[in-house]
Design a protein around this motif. Structure first.
Motif, PDB file in Angstrom:
ATOM      1  N   GLU A 191      37.079  42.412  63.585  1.00 16.31           N
ATOM      2  CA  GLU A 191      37.201  41.295  62.655  1.00 16.31           C
ATOM      3  C   GLU A 191      36.277  41.442  61.452  1.00 16.31           C
ATOM      4  OE1 GLU A 191      37.936  36.694  63.440  1.00 16.31           O
ATOM      5  OE2 GLU A 191      35.927  37.315  64.047  1.00 16.31           O
ATOM      6  N   ILE A 192      36.781  41.088  60.271  1.00 16.38           N
ATOM      7  CA  ILE A 192      35.996  41.093  59.045  1.00 16.38           C
ATOM      8  C   ILE A 192      35.125  39.843  58.975  1.00 16.38           C
ATOM      9  CG2 ILE A 192      36.119  41.017  56.516  1.00 16.38           C
ATOM     10  CD1 ILE A 192      38.823  42.511  56.780  1.00 16.38           C
ATOM     11  N   ILE A 193      35.734  38.698  59.246  1.00 19.68           N
ATOM     12  CA  ILE A 193      35.033  37.421  59.202  1.00 19.68           C
ATOM     13  C   ILE A 193      35.818  36.416  60.041  1.00 19.68           C
ATOM     14  CG2 ILE A 193      36.214  36.721  57.067  1.00 19.68           C
ATOM     15  CD1 ILE A 193      33.609  35.253  56.278  1.00 19.68           C
ATOM     16  N   ASP A 194      35.120  35.519  60.711  1.00 18.24           N
ATOM     17  CA  ASP A 194      35.740  34.501  61.552  1.00 18.24           C
ATOM     18  C   ASP A 194      36.090  33.288  60.689  1.00 18.24           C
ATOM     19  OD1 ASP A 194      36.514  32.672  63.438  1.00 18.24           O
ATOM     20  OD2 ASP A 194      34.595  32.617  64.509  1.00 18.24           O
ATOM     21  N   GLY A 195      37.380  33.008  60.543  1.00 19.51           N
ATOM     22  CA  GLY A 195      37.816  31.881  59.724  1.00 19.51           C
ATOM     23  C   GLY A 195      37.869  30.563  60.450  1.00 19.51           C
ATOM     24  N   THR A 196      37.493  30.518  61.734  1.00 22.92           N
ATOM     25  CA  THR A 196      37.601  29.294  62.524  1.00 22.92           C
ATOM     26  C   THR A 196      36.875  28.106  61.898  1.00 22.92           C
ATOM     27  OG1 THR A 196      37.806  30.619  64.534  1.00 22.92           O
ATOM     28  CG2 THR A 196      37.249  28.290  64.809  1.00 22.92           C
ATOM     29  N   LEU A 266      57.048  36.238  47.340  1.00 26.12           N
ATOM     30  CA  LEU A 266      55.788  36.627  47.941  1.00 26.12           C
ATOM     31  C   LEU A 266      54.630  35.990  47.173  1.00 26.12           C
ATOM     32  CD1 LEU A 266      56.373  40.423  48.679  1.00 26.12           C
ATOM     33  CD2 LEU A 266      56.551  38.506  50.274  1.00 26.12           C
ATOM     34  N   ALA A 267      53.597  35.603  47.905  1.00 25.89           N
ATOM     35  CA  ALA A 267      52.417  35.017  47.288  1.00 25.89           C
ATOM     36  C   ALA A 267      51.738  36.012  46.357  1.00 25.89           C
ATOM     37  CB  ALA A 267      51.448  34.551  48.367  1.00 25.89           C
ATOM     38  N   GLU A 268      50.945  35.474  45.436  1.00 22.75           N
ATOM     39  CA  GLU A 268      50.205  36.306  44.486  1.00 22.75           C
ATOM     40  C   GLU A 268      48.710  36.098  44.659  1.00 22.75           C
ATOM     41  OE1 GLU A 268      51.649  36.970  40.491  1.00 22.75           O
ATOM     42  OE2 GLU A 268      53.180  35.437  40.830  1.00 22.75           O
ATOM     43  N   ARG A 269      47.964  37.174  44.467  1.00 25.62           N
ATOM     44  CA  ARG A 269      46.506  37.094  44.484  1.00 25.62           C
ATOM     45  C   ARG A 269      46.003  36.422  43.206  1.00 25.62           C
ATOM     46  NH1 ARG A 269      43.788  41.530  43.692  1.00 25.62           N
ATOM     47  NH2 ARG A 269      41.931  40.601  44.649  1.00 25.62           N
ATOM     48  N   LEU A 270      44.954  35.622  43.357  1.00 31.73           N
ATOM     49  CA  LEU A 270      44.289  35.079  42.184  1.00 31.73           C
ATOM     50  C   LEU A 270      43.099  35.944  41.772  1.00 31.73           C
ATOM     51  CD1 LEU A 270      44.349  31.198  42.625  1.00 31.73           C
ATOM     52  CD2 LEU A 270      46.040  32.734  41.624  1.00 31.73           C
ATOM     53  N   GLY A 271      42.810  36.983  42.574  1.00 32.08           N
ATOM     54  CA  GLY A 271      41.731  37.896  42.217  1.00 32.08           C
ATOM     55  C   GLY A 271      40.352  37.333  42.452  1.00 32.08           C
ATOM     56  N   THR A 272      40.219  36.410  43.391  1.00 32.10           N
ATOM     57  CA  THR A 272      38.940  35.757  43.634  1.00 32.10           C
ATOM     58  C   THR A 272      38.411  36.066  45.020  1.00 32.10           C
ATOM     59  OG1 THR A 272      39.876  33.743  44.578  1.00 32.10           O
ATOM     60  CG2 THR A 272      39.709  33.851  42.193  1.00 32.10           C
ATOM     61  N   TRP A 273      37.095  35.991  45.152  1.00 34.85           N
ATOM     62  CA  TRP A 273      36.427  36.107  46.456  1.00 34.85           C
ATOM     63  C   TRP A 273      35.842  34.746  46.803  1.00 34.85           C
ATOM     64  CZ3 TRP A 273      31.315  35.276  47.904  1.00 34.85           C
ATOM     65  CH2 TRP A 273      30.952  35.731  49.178  1.00 34.85           C
ATOM     66  N   VAL A 274      36.216  34.229  47.974  1.00 34.02           N
ATOM     67  CA  VAL A 274      35.789  32.888  48.379  1.00 34.02           C
ATOM     68  C   VAL A 274      34.927  32.998  49.631  1.00 34.02           C
ATOM     69  CG1 VAL A 274      36.548  30.573  49.047  1.00 34.02           C
ATOM     70  CG2 VAL A 274      37.937  31.923  47.450  1.00 34.02           C
ATOM     71  N   PRO A 275      33.672  32.548  49.583  1.00 32.55           N
ATOM     72  CA  PRO A 275      32.850  32.581  50.795  1.00 32.55           C
ATOM     73  C   PRO A 275      33.328  31.558  51.807  1.00 32.55           C
ATOM     74  CG  PRO A 275      31.671  31.466  49.032  1.00 32.55           C
ATOM     75  CD  PRO A 275      32.932  32.015  48.424  1.00 32.55           C
ATOM     76  N   LEU A 276      32.992  31.774  53.069  1.00 32.34           N
ATOM     77  CA  LEU A 276      33.477  30.925  54.152  1.00 32.34           C
ATOM     78  C   LEU A 276      33.186  29.451  53.906  1.00 32.34           C
ATOM     79  CD1 LEU A 276      34.694  30.674  57.012  1.00 32.34           C
ATOM     80  CD2 LEU A 276      32.391  31.073  57.925  1.00 32.34           C
ATOM     81  N   ASP A 277      31.988  29.134  53.438  1.00 32.45           N
ATOM     82  CA  ASP A 277      31.630  27.718  53.302  1.00 32.45           C
ATOM     83  C   ASP A 277      32.275  27.042  52.097  1.00 32.45           C
ATOM     84  OD1 ASP A 277      30.167  28.920  51.299  1.00 32.45           O
ATOM     85  OD2 ASP A 277      28.212  28.211  51.988  1.00 32.45           O
ATOM     86  N   GLU A 278      33.055  27.787  51.294  1.00 33.70           N
ATOM     87  CA  GLU A 278      33.761  27.186  50.163  1.00 33.70           C
ATOM     88  C   GLU A 278      35.276  27.152  50.358  1.00 33.70           C
ATOM     89  OE1 GLU A 278      32.634  29.057  46.518  1.00 33.70           O
ATOM     90  OE2 GLU A 278      30.481  28.774  46.849  1.00 33.70           O
ATOM     91  N   VAL A 279      35.750  27.662  51.485  1.00 36.25           N
ATOM     92  CA  VAL A 279      37.198  27.731  51.700  1.00 36.25           C
ATOM     93  C   VAL A 279      37.831  26.348  51.657  1.00 36.25           C
ATOM     94  CG1 VAL A 279      38.991  28.248  53.401  1.00 36.25           C
ATOM     95  CG2 VAL A 279      37.188  29.917  52.950  1.00 36.25           C
ATOM     96  N   ALA A 280      37.251  25.369  52.339  1.00 33.48           N
ATOM     97  CA  ALA A 280      37.858  24.032  52.380  1.00 33.48           C
ATOM     98  C   ALA A 280      37.919  23.406  50.995  1.00 33.48           C
ATOM     99  CB  ALA A 280      37.078  23.136  53.341  1.00 33.48           C
TER     100      ALA A 280
END
Length: 565
Positions: A191-196, A266-280
Motif C-alpha cells: 500500500e502507498i497510503i491508507d485512505g480509511t 473517463l475521469a481527468e486528472r487535475l494535476g494536484t497532490w492532496v495530503p490525507l488530512d485535506e482529502v475531505a
C-alpha cells in the motif's frame, strides 16, 4: 455601425452565460426548477422522508405513500420500488412507472469503503432472512442490495442495521452515494497510503447533511491508496488515487468527471497532490462545484462529467481553488500504471502485519442471507472480525492467522466459494437485471451464472485474466464499456424471426492498464441462447492469434471484424 456594435467577445460571453442559465445552474442564479425531479427536491429535502416512512407509510401501508416520495425522495434512504413480476422487457419503456412498480422495495445497504465487521455482516444476513425472502446481492460499488422489502418492515430493518453501525442513508438519490475504497486499506503489504481516515471523515461530516443532499444527480466517490488502483477511479465523479510526491511523500492524485451510462467518459486528472488530512475538504469543494454549477435542466446531462467536459480540467481546478478552497493546491505527479492485471484481491495474500487476507468469489455477486450469516460465522470461527466487499462483486476476509488459512479456505469451498476461481468466475459481473430492475430489458444474474458454468466446462484450460460484464439495459451499471467482453441487454430477432433476449457486444474495454472503452463491431448482436457459443468462439480465436503476453483487449483492438463475430 461599428461604434454601436457589441464586441464579438462580449457577445460570445453573453451567449455562453445565457446557455448556462438555461442549464439550471444555481451558481448563475437559476433556482427555478426546470423539471419534475428538481421540483420534487425543492418542495422537500429527500432526507425528510424518513419521518414519514416511520410515522405514516409503515403504519398505513404501501397505498398511503405519496407518489413524489415513492418514486423520488425514498431513494435518499436507499429504497426503490422493484419491478413487478411477469413484465417482459418489451414493456420496460412503454408502461408508466406505476404500472412497473411492485408493492415491494429494493433496499441498498451502504458499506463505505467496503468494510464490514462480523456483527454487521451477520445483521445483513439476518435482515435478509427475516425481511427480504433471503435475497442479497453484492454490488459493484461494495454495497449489499436486498429485495422483497415491505414498507411496513423498513423501520425495524433500520433499527437492526443501525444497531451495528450500518445505514441506508443516501444509498440512492441525487446525493453523495457510497464512498468506495480499497478493501485491503491499511493492511496491504504494497500500500502507498491508507485512505480509511479520509473515507471515514467524508462519511461522518457530510453523509446525511443537507449541505449536499440536493445535487443535480447522483455523485460517486472513490478513495484508494493501493498501487493496483482497485476502485475503478477512472469512472467516478471524484477519485483520490494513491501517489508518492517527490517532495511531500505519500498522498493522493485528484481525478474528476468520470462516468459511464449512455455517454461514457473517463475521469481527468487535475494535476494536484492532496495530503490525507485535506482529502475531505477537497472532496467537499468538488461536490460543491457540482451542486452549484452542475446542470439541472436535463437529467441526461445532470452528471459532473458533462460540466468537466465543457470546462476542461484547468478551469475546474481554478474554480475549485479560487471559489471553494480559497487557496492553491500543490502540483503533483500522476500515479504509476498498475502492474497487476487482476485488481480484485482474490486468493490468499500476506498482510503488512504478517497475517493474511483471503479473497473469494461468489458468482456474479449473488448470495443469500443464510449464506452471508455463514460467512460471518466462518470468519469469527477463524479468529477474525473484519471482512470487505469489492468493486468486482467479491468478498474478502481479513486478519487471518497463517495457521488458520487452510481451514478457512476449506470452509469457504464448502459454502460454494472459490479462493482460486477460474478466470470466468473471477471476472464475470452482472447487474440486477429484469428480475427486479424497472429499467432492465433482459435477464442478467442467472444468465451470467450459467455462462460461467458453461465456459468452465468447455474451456477448463483458459487461464488468462478476463472480464465479462452483463448489463440488463443501456445504463451500464455493470460497466460494460470497460470490460474485455461487455454485454448490453436488448431485444432482438433470432434466426426464426422471433423476438428474444440478446446482447450488443462491446470488446476490449479496460480500466487500470491502458484504460479505454470497448470496441463495438457493426451489427454484432448475440441472442442469449447463442452467448456461450459466441464467447467460446472469440476466446479460441484469441488463443490462436495472440502474441506472447498479449492481453485480450489488445488483441481485439487489432483483430479483424471477421475474428470478432
Amino acid at each position: 455601425m461599428a461604434a454601436t456594435s457589441e464586441p464579438a467577445n462580449a457577445a460570445k460571453s453573453r451567449r455562453k452565460a445565457g446557455r448556462h442559465r438555461g442549464e439550471g445552474q444555481w451558481a448563475v442564479g437559476h433556482f427555478t426548477p426546470l423539471n419534475g425531479n428538481e421540483q420534487v427536491k425543492k418542495d422537500d429535502d429527500g432526507l425528510h422522508v424518513r419521518t414519514r416512512i416511520e410515522t405514516i407509510y409503515s403504519q398505513r401501508g404501501f397505498d398511503s405513500i405519496d407518489p413524489a416520495d415513492l418514486r423520488g425522495r425514498m431513494r435518499w434512504w436507499g429504497l426503490y420500488t422493484q419491478r413487478k413480476p411477469g413484465i417482459d422487457g418489451g414493456k420496460t419503456a412503454v408502461l408508466e412507472p406505476e404500472e412497473l412498480d411492485d408493492r415491494y422495495f429494493m433496499m441498498r445497504v451502504r458499506i463505505d469503503g467496503g468494510r464490514l465487521s462480523v456483527a454487521q455482516l451477520r445483521a445483513i444476513g439476518e435482515v435478509s432472512e427475516q425481511y427480504a425472502r433471503g435475497t442479497a446481492d453484492i454490488t459493484d460499488r461494495q454495497n449489499v442490495q436486498l429485495h422483497w422489502v415491505r414498507i411496513e418492515d423498513v423501520p425495524a430493518i433500520w433499527e437492526k442495521l443501525e444497531a451495528v453501525g450500518l445505514s441506508t442513508t443516501e444509498a440512492c438519490g441525487d446525493c453523495p452515494r457510497v464512498i468506495i475504497g480499497s478493501p485491503v486499506a491499511g493492511i496491504a503489504a504494497d500500500e502507498i497510503i491508507d485512505g480509511t481516515p479520509a473515507v471515514r471523515e467524508i462519511h461522518d461530516r457530510y453523509i446525511g447533511s443537507k449541505e449536499f443532499s440536493n445535487l443535480p444527480r447522483k455523485f460517486k466517490t472513490a478513495v484508494s491508496g493501493s498501487p493496483v488502483q482497485d476502485v475503478v477511479h477512472e469512472i467516478n465523479d471524484v477519485a483520490f488515487v494513491g501517489v508518492v510526491h517527490p517532495e511531500h511523500g505519500p498522498g493522493f492524485d485528484l481525478w474528476v468527471g468520470g462516468g459511464l451510462s449512455t455517454n461514457p467518459r473517463l475521469a481527468e486528472r487535475l494535476g494536484t497532490w492532496v495530503p490525507l488530512d485535506e482529502v475531505a475538504e477537497v472532496w467537499a469543494g468538488v461536490v460543491g462545484i457540482f451542486r452549484d454549477y452542475g446542470y439541472r435542466r436535463l437529467r441526461t446531462r445532470a452528471r459532473l462529467k458533462f460540466l468537466v467536459a465543457d470546462w476542461g480540467p484547468e478551469k475546474f481546478r481554478q474554480v475549485l481553488e479560487d471559489e471553494y478552497l480559497e487557496r492553491k493546491l500543490v502540483d503533483g505527479p500522476a500515479p504509476e500504471e498498475p502492474v497487476s492485471r487482476w485488481r480484485d484481491h482474490i486468493g490468499v495474500h500476506r498482510q503488512n502485519d504478517g497475517r493474511y487476507y483471503v479473497g473469494f468469489a461468489p458468482r456474479v455477486g449473488r448470495v443469500d442471507g443464510a449464506t452471508l450469516t455463514k460467512i460471518a460465522e466462518l470468519a469469527a470461527t477463524h479468529g477474525c472480525d473484519r471482512l470487505a466487499t469489492t468493486v468486482e462483486q467479491k468478498m474478502i476476509i481479513l486478519d487471518v492467522a497463517q495457521e488458520r488459512v487452510d481451514a478457512l479456505v476449506d470452509g469457504l469451498e464448502n459454502l460454494g466459494f472459490q479462493v482460486n476461481p477460474s478466470p470466468f468466475r473471477r471476472g464475470t459481473m452482472a447487474c440486477t437485471g429484469i428480475e427486479f430492475c424497472k429499467l432492465a430489458i433482459v435477464e442478467t444474474k442467472g444468465r451470467g451464472a450459467a455462462l460461467i458454468e458453461e465456459l468452465e466446462r468447455r474451456m477448463p484450460e483458459f487461464d488468462e485474466p478476463l472480464t465479462i460484464n452483463l448489463n440488463g439495459c443501456p445504463n451500464a451499471c455493470a460497466r460494460i464499456q470497460t470490460a474485455d467482453i461487455g454485454l448490453k441487454g436488448q431485444l432482438m430477432l433470432n434466426a426464426e424471426g422471433e423476438q428474444v433476449e440478446g446482447y450488443q457486444v462491446h470488446l476490449g474495454g479496460a480500466l487500470g492498464l491502458q484504460a479505454g472503452f470497448g470496441r463495438k463491431v457493426r451489427g454484432l448482436k448475440v441472442t442469449a441462447d447463442e452467448l456461450p457459443d459466441y464467447v467460446e468462439r472469440v476466446l479460441r480465436r484469441f488463443q490462436e492469434q495472440r502474441e506472447p503476453g498479449e492481453r485480450f483487449a489488445a488483441w481485439t483492438a487489432r483483430a479483424g471484424e471477421e475474428d470478432l463475430t
